[in-house]
Design a protein around this motif. Sequence first.
Motif, mmCIF file in Angstrom:
data_model
loop_
_atom_site.group_PDB
_atom_site.id
_atom_site.type_symbol
_atom_site.label_atom_id
_atom_site.label_comp_id
_atom_site.label_asym_id
_atom_site.label_seq_id
_atom_site.Cartn_x
_atom_site.Cartn_y
_atom_site.Cartn_z
ATOM 1 N N PRO A 42 0.791 -1.238 0.000
ATOM 2 C CA PRO A 42 0.000 0.000 0.000
ATOM 3 C C PRO A 42 0.821 1.285 0.000
ATOM 4 O O PRO A 42 0.316 2.338 -0.371
ATOM 5 N N ASP A 43 2.082 1.216 0.438
ATOM 6 C CA ASP A 43 2.864 2.451 0.563
ATOM 7 C C ASP A 43 4.162 2.438 -0.232
ATOM 8 O O ASP A 43 5.021 3.312 -0.037
ATOM 9 N N ASN A 44 4.336 1.456 -1.123
ATOM 10 C CA ASN A 44 5.528 1.369 -1.972
ATOM 11 C C ASN A 44 6.807 1.044 -1.209
ATOM 12 O O ASN A 44 7.902 1.217 -1.745
ATOM 13 N N ALA A 45 6.698 0.610 0.034
ATOM 14 C CA ALA A 45 7.860 0.101 0.760
ATOM 15 C C ALA A 45 7.652 -1.391 0.976
ATOM 16 O O ALA A 45 6.533 -1.829 1.237
ATOM 17 N N TYR A 46 8.716 -2.172 0.848
ATOM 18 C CA TYR A 46 8.529 -3.611 0.950
ATOM 19 C C TYR A 46 8.303 -4.031 2.403
ATOM 20 O O TYR A 46 8.413 -3.230 3.331
ATOM 21 N N HIS A 47 7.927 -5.283 2.581
ATOM 22 C CA HIS A 47 7.634 -5.836 3.903
ATOM 23 C C HIS A 47 8.817 -6.666 4.377
ATOM 24 O O HIS A 47 9.243 -7.613 3.693
ATOM 25 N N LEU A 48 9.313 -6.339 5.552
ATOM 26 C CA LEU A 48 10.440 -7.060 6.131
ATOM 27 C C LEU A 48 10.222 -7.176 7.636
ATOM 28 O O LEU A 48 9.710 -6.250 8.268
ATOM 29 N N GLY A 49 10.587 -8.316 8.203
ATOM 30 C CA GLY A 49 10.583 -8.414 9.655
ATOM 31 C C GLY A 49 9.651 -9.478 10.197
ATOM 32 O O GLY A 49 9.114 -10.313 9.467
ATOM 33 N N LEU A 50 9.465 -9.405 11.507
ATOM 34 C CA LEU A 50 8.669 -10.375 12.239
ATOM 35 C C LEU A 50 7.203 -9.970 12.179
ATOM 36 O O LEU A 50 6.835 -8.849 12.537
ATOM 37 N N ALA A 51 6.352 -10.888 11.715
ATOM 38 C CA ALA A 51 4.928 -10.581 11.568
ATOM 39 C C ALA A 51 4.322 -10.235 12.923
ATOM 40 O O ALA A 51 4.595 -10.914 13.921
ATOM 41 N N PRO A 52 3.487 -9.203 12.996
ATOM 42 C CA PRO A 52 2.912 -8.801 14.286
ATOM 43 C C PRO A 52 2.101 -9.893 14.967
ATOM 44 O O PRO A 52 2.061 -9.961 16.195
ATOM 45 N N GLU A 53 1.473 -10.765 14.183
ATOM 46 C CA GLU A 53 0.545 -11.741 14.753
ATOM 47 C C GLU A 53 1.217 -13.043 15.181
ATOM 48 O O GLU A 53 0.542 -13.954 15.669
ATOM 49 N N ALA A 54 2.509 -13.167 14.974
ATOM 50 C CA ALA A 54 3.205 -14.411 15.332
ATOM 51 C C ALA A 54 4.617 -14.073 15.800
ATOM 52 O O ALA A 54 5.170 -13.039 15.435
ATOM 53 N N ASP A 55 5.192 -14.974 16.587
ATOM 54 C CA ASP A 55 6.499 -14.699 17.183
ATOM 55 C C ASP A 55 7.649 -15.392 16.487
ATOM 56 O O ASP A 55 8.802 -15.232 16.905
ATOM 57 N N ASN A 56 7.370 -16.150 15.428
ATOM 58 C CA ASN A 56 8.473 -16.788 14.701
ATOM 59 C C ASN A 56 8.201 -16.880 13.204
ATOM 60 O O ASN A 56 8.820 -17.682 12.515
ATOM 61 N N LEU A 57 7.270 -16.051 12.717
ATOM 62 C CA LEU A 57 7.010 -16.005 11.278
ATOM 63 C C LEU A 57 7.547 -14.675 10.741
ATOM 64 O O LEU A 57 7.057 -13.601 11.103
ATOM 65 N N TRP A 58 8.555 -14.794 9.901
ATOM 66 C CA TRP A 58 9.244 -13.631 9.351
ATOM 67 C C TRP A 58 8.760 -13.384 7.918
ATOM 68 O O TRP A 58 8.277 -14.297 7.245
ATOM 69 N N VAL A 59 8.925 -12.157 7.464
ATOM 70 C CA VAL A 59 8.412 -11.767 6.156
ATOM 71 C C VAL A 59 9.493 -11.014 5.382
ATOM 72 O O VAL A 59 10.186 -10.144 5.939
ATOM 73 N N ALA A 60 9.621 -11.344 4.102
ATOM 74 C CA ALA A 60 10.437 -10.569 3.161
ATOM 75 C C ALA A 60 9.719 -10.664 1.823
ATOM 76 O O ALA A 60 9.933 -11.603 1.054
ATOM 77 N N ALA A 61 8.830 -9.720 1.552
ATOM 78 C CA ALA A 61 7.968 -9.828 0.365
ATOM 79 C C ALA A 61 7.462 -8.446 -0.025
ATOM 80 O O ALA A 61 7.539 -7.492 0.748
ATOM 81 N N GLY A 62 6.915 -8.365 -1.251
ATOM 82 C CA GLY A 62 6.280 -7.132 -1.704
ATOM 83 C C GLY A 62 7.280 -6.068 -2.096
ATOM 84 O O GLY A 62 7.263 -4.963 -1.550
ATOM 85 N N PHE A 63 8.107 -6.341 -3.087
ATOM 86 C CA PHE A 63 9.233 -5.460 -3.355
ATOM 87 C C PHE A 63 8.981 -4.380 -4.402
ATOM 88 O O PHE A 63 9.910 -3.683 -4.818
ATOM 89 N N ASN A 64 7.750 -4.208 -4.849
ATOM 90 C CA ASN A 64 7.365 -3.018 -5.609
ATOM 91 C C ASN A 64 8.308 -2.688 -6.768
ATOM 92 O O ASN A 64 8.712 -1.538 -6.955
ATOM 93 N N SER A 65 8.680 -3.710 -7.531
ATOM 94 C CA SER A 65 9.531 -3.540 -8.721
ATOM 95 C C SER A 65 10.962 -3.111 -8.405
ATOM 96 O O SER A 65 11.690 -2.712 -9.302
ATOM 97 N N VAL A 66 11.384 -3.182 -7.141
ATOM 98 C CA VAL A 66 12.783 -2.907 -6.814
ATOM 99 C C VAL A 66 13.388 -4.108 -6.089
ATOM 100 O O VAL A 66 14.309 -3.975 -5.287
ATOM 101 N N GLY A 67 12.868 -5.300 -6.404
ATOM 102 C CA GLY A 67 13.311 -6.489 -5.700
ATOM 103 C C GLY A 67 14.733 -6.897 -6.008
ATOM 104 O O GLY A 67 15.441 -7.398 -5.134
ATOM 105 N N ILE A 68 15.191 -6.702 -7.238
ATOM 106 C CA ILE A 68 16.548 -7.128 -7.582
ATOM 107 C C ILE A 68 17.561 -6.254 -6.844
ATOM 108 O O ILE A 68 18.499 -6.761 -6.226
ATOM 109 N N GLN A 69 17.367 -4.946 -6.888
ATOM 110 C CA GLN A 69 18.328 -4.075 -6.220
ATOM 111 C C GLN A 69 18.206 -4.135 -4.703
ATOM 112 O O GLN A 69 19.141 -3.772 -3.990
ATOM 113 N N SER A 70 17.084 -4.617 -4.193
ATOM 114 C CA SER A 70 16.869 -4.647 -2.747
ATOM 115 C C SER A 70 17.184 -5.987 -2.111
ATOM 116 O O SER A 70 17.444 -6.060 -0.904
ATOM 117 N N ALA A 71 17.134 -7.070 -2.876
ATOM 118 C CA ALA A 71 17.133 -8.419 -2.303
ATOM 119 C C ALA A 71 18.393 -8.739 -1.514
ATOM 120 O O ALA A 71 18.324 -9.373 -0.453
#
Length: 812
Positions: free
Chosen positions: A327-356
Amino acid sequence: MPDLPQTARVVIIGGGIVGCSVAYHLTRLGWRDVVLLERKQLTSGTTWHAAGLIAQLRATANMTRLAKYSQELYGELEAETGIATGFRRVGSITAALSGERLEELRRQAAMARAFGVEVEEIAPDDIAGRYPHLNIDGVRGGVWLPKDGQGDPGNITLALARGARQRGALIAEHTSVTGLTRDGRRISGVDWQGREGGGHIACDAVVNCAGMWGHELGRMAGVNIPLQACEHFYIVSEPIAGLGPLPVLRVPDECAYYKEDAGKLMLGAFEPLAKPWGPIPAEFEFDELPPDFDHFEPILEMAVNRMPMLGQAGIHTFFNGPESFTPDNAYHLGLAPEADNLWVAAGFNSVGIQSAGGAGMALAQWMEDGEKPFDLGDVDISRMQPFQGNRRYLRERASETLGLLYADHFPFRQKTSARGIRRSPFHALLAARGAVFGELAGWERANWFAREGREREYRYSWKRQNFFANVAEELAALRTGVVIYDMSSFGKLRVEGPEAEDFLNHVCGANMAVPEGRIVYTQFLNPRGGIEADVTVTRLSETAYLVVTPAATRLADEIWLRRHLGERRAIITDVTAGEGVLAVMGPKARELMQAVSPNDFSNSAFPFGTAQQIELGLGLARAHRISYVGELGWEIYVSADMAVHIFETLWQAGQELDLKLAGLHMMDCARMEKGFRHFGHDITCEDHVLEAGLGFAVETGKPAFIGREAVLQKREAGLDRRLVQFRLRDPEPLLYHNEPILRDGQIVGHLTSGAYGHHIGTALGMGYVPCSGERAADLLGSTYEIDVAGTRVGAEASLAPFYDPKSERMRA
């Protein structure tokens, strides 16, 4: 497919460039029992059709740090793994076709200098010299970044995968995740299905790197990951005779980017109104979407004029493929708020190669240490609000956010799609009186007020925007009379229980053992003394407190509390929507409050930093004597059912006092004059509380709390840098953030925030300046300048606020 184990330390879901980067970096840190599951083949989702542009400069210092890391990593992978990544430093040019765009590029160039990125501002003739095929009609200038590059996304991914395998990771293709087993707040295992059967892997952690499938995978685990796939278009020409290596070229005013590859020219687009796509077919693998030439044609017409050789060459490929957007053109990174061991690295808004590369490194380090390696607030998944997982919302918002990648990035720019979701009880009353609303975390917030008969919308610019004079009037009313403004969007977390005091003393730097009715300004610190949250805490009773947080960080602050609660007997409840909040501020605030309430608002009866239940009009409210604008005033908390009555009572009584409505732009200008910090800009998790100038809010004499040892160590060792306030000597330029700070002619940092001080009469900013071993007199005795779009402007430095440095006005 390799035999899959029954247990693993971590299961990574998704075999695009991001998932492979996470696996690579975890194994490089020494992790074993790393399993990566890919539903089809590596790269088969979005990675395979990415353009492979690899730029260094991003919108903030840490995002730039990660992008630079990616580039350096990709340059080394071939030697490590033997797989050619196709990485070439060809440089990049961004060309401006308007004065406003040129101003933006000049500010970006200044920011690049502050971040240590090599950059050069270039004239139209210089652009033509580096890109001789370009029609420079209408080009006003641009910037050149010589170390930007391009690479082969597929091979970079395969190189990361090989690097991970070499260190023991197991990567299984054609293996779909069919379920996640949840045990309380933890994911205990992953169900999988392959070509020859299925099974279950018990694991300590899961990482969602599923790209455009990340939203649905999150729902499978009860986790909100707001993502929407959109169609992304590009064409590739037939081979062009004599076409040699060229820099990457961006012409954002025409929504276009160009890349030379093997004698062909690629033209890609980020059109103003994108096409959301989905649901995703189960069999999707290396697939294309149906072409939509009509949608792409307007950009192609501009491109043929801008790049005449493109019109003469045939089109070899017209490509349409999906990419995921947040929704805000920034990718998702980090520990999901609803769980204590589910991590996220997704939604790279067409800058995934330079960001990965950088994102994988940062997430792996976060997983290793249990805390962020540096400030990642821009991309932390906990910034997302629960409602933002709504599918209709995502489709409407994503259609705009793709286009915003190449739109003018004006200060204060508001999104126009998917609006009106969260409204305070005062919304209609403010709208009827000229409010112009912005949006933050879904909240409609009155940012400024239009004069009667004038337009009620933003006219964006890098110079003085159309609300500049309005905000000046609102600030003048605050400093000389009385104003009210809506603070209902600020987060409100009720913490209560027999061990609430002990719990809050554990997470807060200040002492929570205070009398009922006391308001305490404090921070949540991490073990390094960095600031995780900046809040006020009001003691409502022996067993109950109210924690008030910034609107944007309400969820993150709640999650921080929940993760540190342990076995203490206390509960945390989000009560944000239950109360409206009006700030009544200014030298006449006491007079207005006395006119609407029989309670005693004198300084002796109602001192600063306290809260009381009061009668107001025909209703009841709770008044907090606190200020974020540096004036006498109260924040009035009222249950939603009585909010309209409270507003009408204040408004009617205030007419005799020339009461004015004010917005949150005014609040930001006022807090800057007073030197109050803004969380996420001036203070973050990597800014030590003492170096931020907030040592007064920390009580090391109380029992142990998170960050106490780091505070004591810093007090003993001394400060390495300090947050300094700056006042421009020239009243004309405007400051926003990230402008370089020059001390005695050398860049030493950048502004963390900026605003115009209408009462002071010039632009103000804050930023950290190195000061190891220095006294304050030495620090302030230097000559300071701020780089504003390439022009050095003299500035006065101060450690004390420029307005009311002794805080006499708000304590009057």
